[in-house]
Design an enzyme around this catalytic site. Structure first.
Site, PDB file in Angstrom:
ATOM      1  N   TRP A 155       0.800  -1.221   0.000  1.00  0.00           N
ATOM      2  CA  TRP A 155       0.000   0.000   0.000  1.00  0.00           C
ATOM      3  C   TRP A 155       0.836   1.276   0.000  1.00  0.00           C
ATOM      4  CZ3 TRP A 155       1.818   2.549   4.127  1.00  0.00           C
ATOM      5  CH2 TRP A 155       2.353   1.791   5.179  1.00  0.00           C
ATOM      6  N   ASN A 156       2.146   1.171   0.267  1.00  0.00           N
ATOM      7  CA  ASN A 156       2.881   2.426   0.494  1.00  0.00           C
ATOM      8  C   ASN A 156       3.210   3.186  -0.796  1.00  0.00           C
ATOM      9  OD1 ASN A 156       4.853   0.591  -0.225  1.00  0.00           O
ATOM     10  ND2 ASN A 156       6.348   1.302   1.289  1.00  0.00           N
ATOM     11  N   PRO A 180      -3.219  -5.870  -5.954  1.00  0.00           N
ATOM     12  CA  PRO A 180      -2.712  -4.758  -5.140  1.00  0.00           C
ATOM     13  C   PRO A 180      -3.128  -4.931  -3.680  1.00  0.00           C
ATOM     14  CG  PRO A 180      -4.651  -4.061  -6.386  1.00  0.00           C
ATOM     15  CD  PRO A 180      -4.391  -5.500  -6.761  1.00  0.00           C
ATOM     16  N   GLY A 233       6.894  -6.135  -0.538  1.00  0.00           N
ATOM     17  CA  GLY A 233       6.200  -6.131   0.745  1.00  0.00           C
ATOM     18  C   GLY A 233       7.168  -6.493   1.851  1.00  0.00           C
ATOM     19  N   GLU A 255      11.154  -7.653  -3.491  1.00  0.00           N
ATOM     20  CA  GLU A 255      11.570  -6.340  -2.968  1.00  0.00           C
ATOM     21  C   GLU A 255      10.997  -6.261  -1.557  1.00  0.00           C
ATOM     22  OE1 GLU A 255      13.520  -4.298  -4.420  1.00  0.00           O
ATOM     23  OE2 GLU A 255      13.469  -4.913  -6.518  1.00  0.00           O
ATOM     24  N   LEU A 256      11.842  -6.500  -0.556  1.00  0.00           N
ATOM     25  CA  LEU A 256      11.325  -6.681   0.806  1.00  0.00           C
ATOM     26  C   LEU A 256      11.722  -5.526   1.726  1.00  0.00           C
ATOM     27  CD1 LEU A 256      12.022 -10.524   0.896  1.00  0.00           C
ATOM     28  CD2 LEU A 256       9.956  -9.348   0.162  1.00  0.00           C
ATOM     29  N   CYS A 289      10.352   1.600   2.116  1.00  0.00           N
ATOM     30  CA  CYS A 289      11.339   0.562   2.414  1.00  0.00           C
ATOM     31  C   CYS A 289      12.758   1.115   2.442  1.00  0.00           C
ATOM     32  CB  CYS A 289      11.229  -0.542   1.376  1.00  0.00           C
ATOM     33  SG  CYS A 289      11.319   0.119  -0.288  1.00  0.00           S
ATOM     34  N   GLU A 463      14.793  -3.827  -9.962  1.00  0.00           N
ATOM     35  CA  GLU A 463      13.737  -3.170 -10.744  1.00  0.00           C
ATOM     36  C   GLU A 463      14.287  -1.860 -11.297  1.00  0.00           C
ATOM     37  OE1 GLU A 463      10.290  -3.126  -8.098  1.00  0.00           O
ATOM     38  OE2 GLU A 463       9.785  -5.145  -8.771  1.00  0.00           O
TER      39      GLU A 463
HETATM   40  P1  NAP Z   1       2.919  -6.867   3.673  1.00  0.00           P
HETATM   41  O1  NAP Z   1       2.125  -7.034   4.887  1.00  0.00           O
HETATM   42  O2  NAP Z   1       3.971  -7.848   3.361  1.00  0.00           O
HETATM   43  O3  NAP Z   1       1.868  -6.756   2.475  1.00  0.00           O
HETATM   44  C1  NAP Z   1       2.277  -6.572   1.152  1.00  0.00           C
HETATM   45  C2  NAP Z   1       1.282  -7.230   0.218  1.00  0.00           C
HETATM   46  O4  NAP Z   1       1.239  -8.621   0.481  1.00  0.00           O
HETATM   47  C3  NAP Z   1      -0.147  -6.727   0.377  1.00  0.00           C
HETATM   48  O5  NAP Z   1      -0.765  -6.740  -0.881  1.00  0.00           O
HETATM   49  C4  NAP Z   1      -0.770  -7.776   1.268  1.00  0.00           C
HETATM   50  O6  NAP Z   1      -2.169  -7.895   1.117  1.00  0.00           O
HETATM   51  C5  NAP Z   1      -0.103  -9.026   0.746  1.00  0.00           C
HETATM   52  N1  NAP Z   1      -0.074 -10.139   1.679  1.00  0.00           N
HETATM   53  C6  NAP Z   1       0.034 -10.100   3.020  1.00  0.00           C
HETATM   54  N2  NAP Z   1       0.052 -11.356   3.523  1.00  0.00           N
HETATM   55  C7  NAP Z   1      -0.035 -12.202   2.469  1.00  0.00           C
HETATM   56  C8  NAP Z   1      -0.045 -13.629   2.327  1.00  0.00           C
HETATM   57  N3  NAP Z   1       0.047 -14.437   3.374  1.00  0.00           N
HETATM   58  N4  NAP Z   1      -0.158 -14.145   1.087  1.00  0.00           N
HETATM   59  C9  NAP Z   1      -0.226 -13.343   0.012  1.00  0.00           C
HETATM   60  N5  NAP Z   1      -0.216 -11.996   0.082  1.00  0.00           N
HETATM   61  C10 NAP Z   1      -0.104 -11.426   1.292  1.00  0.00           C
HETATM   62  O7  NAP Z   1       3.670  -5.471   3.658  1.00  0.00           O
HETATM   63  P2  NAP Z   1       3.055  -4.042   3.933  1.00  0.00           P
HETATM   64  O8  NAP Z   1       3.088  -3.818   5.393  1.00  0.00           O
HETATM   65  O9  NAP Z   1       1.800  -3.835   3.218  1.00  0.00           O
HETATM   66  O10 NAP Z   1       4.138  -3.152   3.187  1.00  0.00           O
HETATM   67  C11 NAP Z   1       5.226  -2.653   3.820  1.00  0.00           C
HETATM   68  C12 NAP Z   1       6.453  -3.531   3.578  1.00  0.00           C
HETATM   69  O11 NAP Z   1       6.803  -3.494   2.201  1.00  0.00           O
HETATM   70  C13 NAP Z   1       7.645  -3.009   4.316  1.00  0.00           C
HETATM   71  O12 NAP Z   1       8.362  -4.061   4.880  1.00  0.00           O
HETATM   72  C14 NAP Z   1       8.457  -2.333   3.210  1.00  0.00           C
HETATM   73  O13 NAP Z   1       9.816  -2.227   3.488  1.00  0.00           O
HETATM   74  C15 NAP Z   1       8.179  -3.212   2.056  1.00  0.00           C
HETATM   75  N6  NAP Z   1       8.446  -2.517   0.797  1.00  0.00           N
HETATM   76  C16 NAP Z   1       9.547  -2.879   0.087  1.00  0.00           C
HETATM   77  C17 NAP Z   1       9.857  -2.223  -1.086  1.00  0.00           C
HETATM   78  C18 NAP Z   1      11.077  -2.601  -1.870  1.00  0.00           C
HETATM   79  O14 NAP Z   1      11.137  -2.237  -3.024  1.00  0.00           O
HETATM   80  N7  NAP Z   1      12.018  -3.320  -1.300  1.00  0.00           N
HETATM   81  C19 NAP Z   1       9.041  -1.197  -1.546  1.00  0.00           C
HETATM   82  C20 NAP Z   1       7.914  -0.847  -0.790  1.00  0.00           C
HETATM   83  C21 NAP Z   1       7.635  -1.537   0.381  1.00  0.00           C
HETATM   84  P3  NAP Z   1      -3.191  -7.104   2.081  1.00  0.00           P
HETATM   85  O15 NAP Z   1      -3.085  -5.696   1.675  1.00  0.00           O
HETATM   86  O16 NAP Z   1      -4.513  -7.674   1.791  1.00  0.00           O
HETATM   87  O17 NAP Z   1      -2.707  -7.346   3.474  1.00  0.00           O
END
Ligand code: NAP
Length: 485
Positions: A155-156, A180, A233, A255-256, A289, A463
């Site tokens: 979502w960010n 998404p 995520g 991308e974590l 991130c 990416e």
């Molecule tokens: P998240 O909880 O991992 O969620 C990311 C996505 O995964 C959402 O679409 C979420 O769906 C989905 N999801 C969650 N649990 C799942 C499962 N068990 N199976 C399949 N899909 C699942 O992360 P977030 O809190 O939304 O995002 C923040 C994280 O993203 C941070 O750790 C940040 O560092 C990282 N990030 C990394 C980058 C990069 O390029 N390295 C860029 C941006 C963000 P729902 O929305 O329905 O929960």
């Protein structure tokens, strides 16, 4: 949602095979400013995700057979439409995600830049010829699209995290299905509307919105017709998705999370370091991130840096991102603000001092005050975890080797930053940091021309840049024999 120049950009159904799929069950999308419902979106699930994969599979022969030039033309039209609608797309993004409007429009420009970049880069998917070990053979290498690509995004960055993946996939000749984040589907659906207007054929770009993250995630990671899975995520979810993808030996890119160190050496330009720390920390209310997570300041400039930094942070204007001049919006949810508060409280109990902020915001349940903590140590929970909020922990250090060791003492390896004017130190520290990206006298490092990605548990794959297409291409070796007389 009001005030859009083009109300048709507000879509509320999943986009599968060129059609908008209505369903009875709905998900409310809320504005993080006040949790007011801004739209209700059809809640798709496993069935629709399977339909989207089938559509992407069916479209694959047609899309991959197009010339790189044809694909580039369609991608460029998509890019143009995103830029023409930047105001509306930015407004939709601010309302569902919370970041200030100027920043949201910046994200649209940033996301669109990847579409423009890969439209061009797709024309340069060169193969290779290799000298063969015997005269009657020739070795030729060609590159082909991997096939159907599935993506899950956070979502960010509701627009850019999709654009970065979809642009590379489509340019390489792959078709694409994205799920998404549940909190921010509107930006993704607006992208689908513009993809359709750009003439991207049915089945090539599909968006499935639904709150069954696990069920839909299973389809996208385990379906035999998905060749590649790409995720942005958190690290724990990424790990689970990698292991699910193993069942069909998919190509994966991840991308974590990050835990970015920001290092200020005694010889740094302190004003530049303060400006760099501000931009790398407080963008998107600290929810990126690559956000600075730990600020290491060498003891000789600790007082000077902290004083100037606190003054800048105190001047930040917090509020509704649609209002002029607002620099920090709410966090994504009250739960997110609460998590940040817990980390702050824990560090205070361990000896950290509050130089500024340190509390939930007064503007509403989802806000957190821009905060600066001093006297932090690298073993506190706030320094070991991704804060994902507007909090700067400042950690003092004495020498270069010590700070490199402290900076690397984390399972993450996404972005790092440091400020120094000493050329020898710049090379030593840049090479010593175990991170995929290093900002040197710079706090804003991401753009379409540069390879974005991490090492260690921050993920794999890149990416953007000339490397970004590699994740969507297979190398095929052709051995031509029987060529002797
Ligand atoms: P998240 O909880 O991992 O969620 C990311 C996505 O995964 C959402 O679409 C979420 O769906 C989905 N999801 C969650 N649990 C799942 C499962 N068990 N199976 C399949 N899909 C699942 O992360 P977030 O809190 O939304 O995002 C923040 C994280 O993203 C941070 O750790 C940040 O560092 C990282 N990030 C990394 C980058 C990069 O390029 N390295 C860029 C941006 C963000 P729902 O929305 O329905 O929960």
């Amino acid at each position: 949602m009001q005030n859009l120049n083009d109300a048709q950009l507000l879509k509320t159904h999943s986009y599968i095979n060129g059609q908008w799929h209505q369903s009875e069950a709905q998900i409310d999308v809320t504005n993080p400013v006040n949790d007011a419902v801004v739209a209700s979106v059809s809640n798709a699930g496993i069935k629709e995700t399977e339909l989207a994969v089938q559509a992407a599979k069916a479209a694959m022969p047609m899309w991959s057979a197009k010339s790189a030039n044809e694909r580039a033309g369609l991608l460029r039209t998509w890019f143009n439409l995103m830029m023409q609608n930047q105001d509306d797309l930015g407004r939709i993004l601010t309302v569902e995600q919370g970041k200030p409007l100027a920043e949201a429009k910046g994200e649209i420009g940033y996301g669109a830049a990847f579409i423009e970049w890969f439209a061009e880069e797709g024309k340069r998917v060169y193969g290779d010829t290799i000298p063969a070990p015997s005269g009657d053979k020739r070795i030729v290498v060609i590159k082909q699209p991997v096939g159907v690509v599935a993506a899950i995004t956070p979502w960010n960055f509701p627009n850019a995290m999709i654009a970065r993946k979809a642009a590379a996939a489509l340019a390489a000749g792959c078709t694409f299905v994205v799920r998404p984040a549940t909190q921010t589907p509107l930006s993704a659906l607006a992208m689908a509307e513009l993809a359709e207007r750009a003439g991207i054929p049915a089945g090539v770009f599909n968006v499935v919105v639904g709150d069954d993250a696990r069920g839909m995630g299973r389809v996208l990671t385990e379906h035999k017709d998905v060749a590649k899975f790409t995720f942005t995520g958190s690290t724990p979810v990424g790990k689970a998705l990698i292991s699910q993808s193993a069942s069909t030996v998919k190509k994966v890119s991840m991308e974590l999370g990050g835990n970015a160190p920001f290092i200020v050496f005694d010889d740094a330009d302190i004003d530049a370091a303060v400006a760099g720390a501000m931009v790398s920390k407080y963008r998107n209310a600290g929810q990126t991130c690559v956000c600075t997570n730990r600020i290491f300041v060498q003891r000789g400039v600790l007082e000077k840096f902290t004083e100037k930094y606190v003054a800048e942070v105190a001047a930040l204007n917090v509020g509704d991102g649609l209002n002029d001049g607002v620099q920090i919006g709410p966090m994504i949810s009250a739960g997110a603000a609460q998590d940040v508060d817990k980390l702050v409280a824990d560090s205070i109990s361990q000896g950290a001092q509050v130089a500024l902020g340190g509390k939930r915001g007064e503007q509403g349940a989802n806000y957190y005050q821009p905060t600066v903590l001093t006297n932090v140590t690298n073993d506190m929970a706030i320094a070991c975890n991704e804060i994902f909020g507007p909090v700067s922990p400042i950690i003092a250090f004495d020498d270069e080797d010590e700070v490199i060791a402290l900076a690397n003492d984390t399972e993450y390896g996404l972005a790092a930053y440091f400020y120094s004017r000493d050329i020898g130190r710049i090379w030593r520290v840049a090479e010593g940091l175990e991170y995929g990206m290093v900002g040197i006298n710079e706090g804003l490092i991401s753009n379409a021309a540069a390879p974005f990605g991490g090492v260690k548990q921050s993920g794999n794959g890149r990416e953007g840049s000339k490397y970004g297409l590699d994740d969507y291409l297979e190398i095929k070796y052709l051995c031509m024999g029987g060529l002797g007389k």
